[in-house]
Write a protein that holds these residues in place. Structure first.
Motif, PDB file in Angstrom:
ATOM      1  N   ALA A  79      59.396  39.754 121.549  1.00 17.63           N
ATOM      2  CA  ALA A  79      59.330  38.821 122.683  1.00 17.63           C
ATOM      3  C   ALA A  79      59.647  39.422 123.362  1.00 17.63           C
ATOM      4  N   GLN A  80      61.096  38.712 123.563  1.00 17.48           N
ATOM      5  CA  GLN A  80      61.860  38.973 124.779  1.00 17.48           C
ATOM      6  C   GLN A  80      62.261  40.259 125.480  1.00 17.48           C
ATOM      7  N   GLN A  81      61.397  41.440 124.792  1.00 17.72           N
ATOM      8  CA  GLN A  81      61.619  42.712 125.285  1.00 17.72           C
ATOM      9  C   GLN A  81      60.220  43.140 125.872  1.00 17.72           C
ATOM     10  N   LEU A  82      59.238  42.057 126.069  1.00 17.74           N
ATOM     11  CA  LEU A  82      58.116  42.339 126.870  1.00 17.74           C
ATOM     12  C   LEU A  82      58.457  41.787 128.714  1.00 17.74           C
ATOM     13  N   TYR A  83      59.316  41.436 129.040  1.00 25.38           N
ATOM     14  CA  TYR A  83      60.215  40.927 130.294  1.00 25.38           C
ATOM     15  C   TYR A  83      61.010  41.104 130.455  1.00 25.38           C
ATOM     16  N   GLU A  84      61.606  40.436 131.707  1.00 26.54           N
ATOM     17  CA  GLU A  84      63.400  41.297 132.343  1.00 26.54           C
ATOM     18  C   GLU A  84      62.862  39.709 133.300  1.00 26.54           C
ATOM     19  N   GLU A  85      63.653  38.622 133.336  1.00 29.42           N
ATOM     20  CA  GLU A  85      64.507  37.548 134.400  1.00 29.42           C
ATOM     21  C   GLU A  85      64.172  38.636 134.860  1.00 29.42           C
ATOM     22  N   THR A  86      64.664  37.424 136.021  1.00 30.03           N
ATOM     23  CA  THR A  86      65.040  37.439 137.847  1.00 30.03           C
ATOM     24  C   THR A  86      66.455  37.482 137.673  1.00 30.03           C
ATOM     25  N   ALA A  87      67.099  37.958 138.402  1.00 34.52           N
ATOM     26  CA  ALA A  87      68.595  37.449 138.588  1.00 34.52           C
ATOM     27  C   ALA A  87      68.490  36.118 139.021  1.00 34.52           C
ATOM     28  N   GLU A  88      67.605  36.061 140.189  1.00 31.18           N
ATOM     29  CA  GLU A  88      67.293  34.918 140.809  1.00 31.18           C
ATOM     30  C   GLU A  88      67.040  33.353 140.308  1.00 31.18           C
ATOM     31  N   SER A  89      66.094  34.119 139.576  1.00 35.45           N
ATOM     32  CA  SER A  89      65.243  33.011 138.171  1.00 35.45           C
ATOM     33  C   SER A  89      66.590  32.424 137.084  1.00 35.45           C
ATOM     34  N   LEU A  90      67.449  33.479 136.707  1.00 36.14           N
ATOM     35  CA  LEU A  90      68.747  32.932 136.191  1.00 36.14           C
ATOM     36  C   LEU A  90      69.938  31.773 136.612  1.00 36.14           C
ATOM     37  N   ALA A  91      70.478  32.518 138.205  1.00 31.52           N
ATOM     38  CA  ALA A  91      70.786  31.925 138.387  1.00 31.52           C
ATOM     39  C   ALA A  91      71.093  30.597 138.932  1.00 31.52           C
ATOM     40  N   GLU A  92      68.963  30.351 139.013  1.00 29.77           N
ATOM     41  CA  GLU A  92      68.573  28.778 139.693  1.00 29.77           C
ATOM     42  C   GLU A  92      68.732  28.121 138.066  1.00 29.77           C
ATOM     43  N   ARG A  93      69.104  28.971 136.600  1.00 32.36           N
ATOM     44  CA  ARG A  93      68.392  28.133 135.308  1.00 32.36           C
ATOM     45  C   ARG A  93      69.693  27.367 135.411  1.00 32.36           C
ATOM     46  N   LEU A  94      70.917  28.545 135.786  1.00 31.19           N
ATOM     47  CA  LEU A  94      72.419  28.047 135.863  1.00 31.19           C
ATOM     48  C   LEU A  94      73.026  26.617 136.490  1.00 31.19           C
TER      49      LEU A  94
END
Length: 144
Positions: A79-94
């Motif tokens: 399922a994780q291969q179906l999408y790629e999280e954006t860099a901005e989204s990862l930074a915001e989650r961190l």
């Protein structure tokens, strides 16, 4: 993963394991917590590879780009291969995770949890402070 050209948004969110059931995905879309390409959407909206999907999982906002479509729900690594999280989204989650980590413990602000049960003396003081409240059956001033 298959050679699909498009599929329903609610089904893709379920296949990508963002929500446990399709009905939960439909509910979140209905509440306006999911958008495709920065536009409000409906559950039957067709998503294609390359579409950007913004969603909220609990308190966490996420933005992902559709990389693949799958006709069935599979294990999490697939399922994780179906999408790629954006860099901005990862930074915001961190950043949000760090804020939660540094936030004070909610129980510290509540005296009853910190100090334990009231003593007999504390209970008498509470009862004295409440005296006169028994005359009224509601808190509204209209009854006076």
């Amino acid at each position: 993963m298959s050679d699909l050209l498009s599929m329903r948004l609610d089904k893709w969110l379920w296949c990508a394991r963002f929500y446990k059931t399709r009905s939960l995905a439909v509910e979140e879309i209905g509440k306006g917590r999911v958008s495709v390409n920065n536009a409000p959407t409906k559950p039957a909206r067709e998503v294609r590879i390359g579409d950007s999907i913004a969603l909220r999982q609990g308190p966490l906002p996420r933005t992902v780009v559709v990389k693949a479509l799958s006709g069935m729900r599979g294990p999490a690594p697939i399922a994780q291969q179906l999408y790629e999280e954006t860099a901005e989204s990862l930074a915001e989650r961190l950043r949000l995770a760090e804020e939660r980590r540094l936030a004070p413990e909610p129980a510290d602000s509540i005296a009853s949890l910190r100090d334990g049960r009231p003593t007999k003396r504390d209970r008498r003081q509470i009862d004295q402070a409440r005296s006169g409240w028994g005359d009224r059956w509601s808190a509204s001033l209209d009854d006076v």
